[in-house]
Design a protein around this motif. Structure first.
Motif, PDB file in Angstrom:
ATOM      1  N   CYS A  10     -22.661 -83.578  29.856  1.00 21.47           N
ATOM      2  CA  CYS A  10     -22.716 -83.288  28.421  1.00 21.47           C
ATOM      3  C   CYS A  10     -24.019 -82.578  28.101  1.00 21.47           C
ATOM      4  CB  CYS A  10     -22.617 -84.593  27.641  1.00 21.47           C
ATOM      5  SG  CYS A  10     -22.924 -84.445  25.861  1.00 21.47           S
TER       6      CYS A  10
ATOM      7  N   GLY B 248     -19.234 -89.383  25.558  1.00 27.47           N
ATOM      8  CA  GLY B 248     -19.927 -88.412  24.718  1.00 27.47           C
ATOM      9  C   GLY B 248     -19.792 -88.627  23.229  1.00 27.47           C
TER      10      GLY B 248
ATOM     11  N   CYS C 236     -21.720 -77.074  25.744  1.00 28.84           N
ATOM     12  CA  CYS C 236     -20.738 -78.123  26.041  1.00 28.84           C
ATOM     13  C   CYS C 236     -19.891 -77.704  27.245  1.00 28.84           C
ATOM     14  CB  CYS C 236     -19.830 -78.365  24.834  1.00 28.84           C
ATOM     15  SG  CYS C 236     -18.501 -79.559  25.163  1.00 28.84           S
TER      16      CYS C 236
END
Length: 591
Positions: free
Chosen positions: A514, A445, A343
């Motif tokens: 992402c 996301g 991440c």
């Protein structure tokens, strides 16, 4: 034709069958999949809006122009949409219009547990409440007829279990509804003080007509099982009640729930001795039923908070609990939510959490997890967009109090588009002095990778203009701006030190996709090395110090292969943050 549909899929199908031609929404669990599924039908123009207010305004405009429309949102999104929604009720419709709220008893992915049935009463909107997927599809079609018949937007309330549970749905063909002609009518569509009293009277008159309709509506009915116990329920609570009481009770099923079918409820009450009112969250039906002089049992027996699940009803009504297999507390380990391996927020929060004498205002998104260990990098959060305006307020308060304490606001790219831009404008306009960090992971996301104004694509996958976040910040008169790679800890640390030292408002934009995103061609061109590498631990160098664990990456495991040594699993996507943290250079790129 029969299909196995979730409630969200059924809502999309119902809107399509009803002849809807325009729909707008902002993604938010548990409502997101409605617009995603509606986008599969070519006859409907579907759009992601930057926020729920914009979605309702666009839908209201298309309704005025004469076509059937739909706006969708999760329950907290209705707070954002409330401003146009209240006035839309005064204007009425031309083409039928439905505003769908997906409420979330239990707060599985939300910051509160508000009951949006109150909005129907507050804004004077007609309201439907389906209890399963078939009802969702069928009620959606009827909602448009009600909207056009009574000249009113319709509130369509779903809840998490109805949204995400699946059941068989009997499908029909699409009904092509003739477009209504648009005619200029300022007395109907311009809510000036000279016209609003007339609008208000029209709305009141429509509600008098709806009071008759609700008592005759097919979605309000009762099942007479010749029992002493009578249950009044709406939405999924009706299904839960049937599971618990079966044929040992009679039922008053409320599907068109506002205005309440009080004549029908009174008739039902005369047939039973004891009445239970089963509704999730607030005692809204119970309060109105008692106000009508009907004795009933509701929240004095059944819980008001959380989902009103069958086991809760059973325990409240009969004092019985269902047998369940209890987990072995010695072997079952708690699994709090964590940022994914790779991440792009991880490196940023690793450095942000080290700052001293700093107040950090967070926002709503994946990055909310920055508040937890090992980062502990959030002090407060309220709602979408509030990190910037809230941080501005904190900075002004510290200035007034004479406290030498720094402030950092953290917000995601989609949330910045949603409601952060005006907040940053406020901070710049009022000469605030603090740091805003915009975490641009190239997609929306948290809700499942929906496109947004910065991703380069629209809901249907067509190329779309890209909003340049840095250019927007400059247009808002922000002079201190840096764009960084959040996986580069040295660059991130330097940028944070620079940002909190700036005079006036400063912005850092972290830019990296992402870890779960399906990369676009534009992403591959801008980030050619993303997700192409993995890291490994050199066992002869690892000293088992666990410093890399401080990054919070779930791809790291201690002692799995060799005791007192670190290992990296296949979940690694090569962000390299752990390698930068290792004090003995034991973590390296795989050859």
């Amino acid at each position: 034709m029969k299909k196995l549909f979730t409630g969200n899929e059924a809502a999309a199908r119902g809107a399509w069958e009803a002849g809807v031609k325009f729909a707008s929404a902002y993604p938010g669990t548990p409502s997101t999949e409605i617009l995603e599924n509606l986008a599969l039908y070519d006859e409907v123009q579907t759009e992601w809006a930057p926020n729920e207010k914009v979605a309702v305004e666009a839908v209201a405009g298309a309704s005025i122009a004469g076509i059937r429309t739909l706006a969708c949102m999760k329950h907290v999104g209705m707070n954002v949409a409330a401003d146009p929604m209240f006035t839309f009720a005064y204007l009425g419709v031309n083409g039928g219009s439905v505003i769908l709220t997906a409420d979330e008893p239990g707060m599985f992915s939300s910051q509160n547990e508000q009951d949006n049935r109150r909005y129907a009463r507050h804004a004077k909107l007609a309201m439907f409440e389906p209890s399963d997927s078939q009802e969702t599809k069928d009620m959606m079609k009827d909602a448009y007829d009600v909207s056009e018949t009574f000249d009113i937007p319709v509130l369509f309330r779903m809840t998490t279990r109805v949204d995400h549970s699946k059941s068989i749905v009997e499908c029909s063909d699409r009904t092509e509804v003739a477009d209504k002609p648009y005619e200029k009518n300022i007395q109907k569509y311009c809510p000036l003080p000279a016209f609003t009293p007339g609008m208000q009277q029209k709305l009141a008159q429509n509600f008098e007509r709806l009071k008759t309709f609700t008592n005759e509506c097919k979605w309000n009915y009762y099942e007479d099982n010749h029992q002493d116990i009578g249950i009044i329920a709406s939405g999924v609570s009706y299904r839960y009640a049937k599971e618990v009481f079966g044929d040992q009770a009679s039922y008053c099923k409320i599907g068109f729930s506002y205005p309440m079918p009080m004549d029908m409820i009174k008739a039902f009450a005369s047939k039973v001795k004891t009445i239970y009112v089963l509704e999730e969250n607030d005692p809204i039906m119970e309060t109105e039923i008692k106000a009508a002089g009907i004795d009933c049992i509701g929240k004095d027996l059944f819980p008001q908070m959380g989902e009103l699940l069958p086991e809760k009803i059973r325990e409240a009504a009969f004092g019985k609990s269902q047998e369940v297999l209890a987990p072995n507390e010695k072997t079952v380990v708690g699994r709090p939510p964590a940022l994914c391996a790779g991440c792009p927020h991880r490196g940023f929060f690793y450095e942000l959490g080290k700052l001293k004498n700093t107040m950090i205002f967070g926002d709503i998104g994946c990055y909310t997890l920055g508040l937890s260990a090992p980062y502990n990098a959030t002090d407060a959060l309220i709602c979408m967009g509030a990190s910037i305006s809230g941080g501005h307020g904190v900075a002004q308060a510290f200035k007034i109090k004479g406290e030498d304490k720094k402030v950092v606001s953290v917000i995601g790219d989609s949330t910045f588009f949603h409601s952060g831009i005006t907040s940053l404008m406020d901070a710049a306009y009022n000469k605030s002095s603090y740091l805003t960090v915009i975490l641009d992971n190239r997609i929306t996301g948290m809700t499942g990778h929906q496109e947004n104004p910065g991703s380069g694509y629209d809901l249907k996958g067509n190329a779309a203009p890209i909003v340049d976040i840095e250019a927007v910040c400059r247009a808002l008169n922000i002079e201190n701006i840096r764009t960084i790679d959040p996986n580069n800890l040295e660059e991130t640390k330097a940028a944070l030190e620079w940002g909190i030292a700036c005079e006036g408002p400063a912005v850092i934009i972290t830019r990296w996709p992402c870890a779960l995103k399906r990369l676009s061609m534009e992403d591959k061109k801008e980030f050619p090395q993303v997700f192409t590498e993995k890291y490994e631990v050199l066992m002869d160098k690892c000293i088992g110090c666990k410093q890399c664990i401080g990054t919070g990456c779930p791809a790291l495991e201690f002692g799995r292969i060799e005791d007192q040594k670190m290992t990296i699993t296949n979940a690694c996507v090569g962000c390299g943050v752990c390698g930068q943290v290792c004090p003995v250079d034991a973590i390296v790129k795989k050859a």
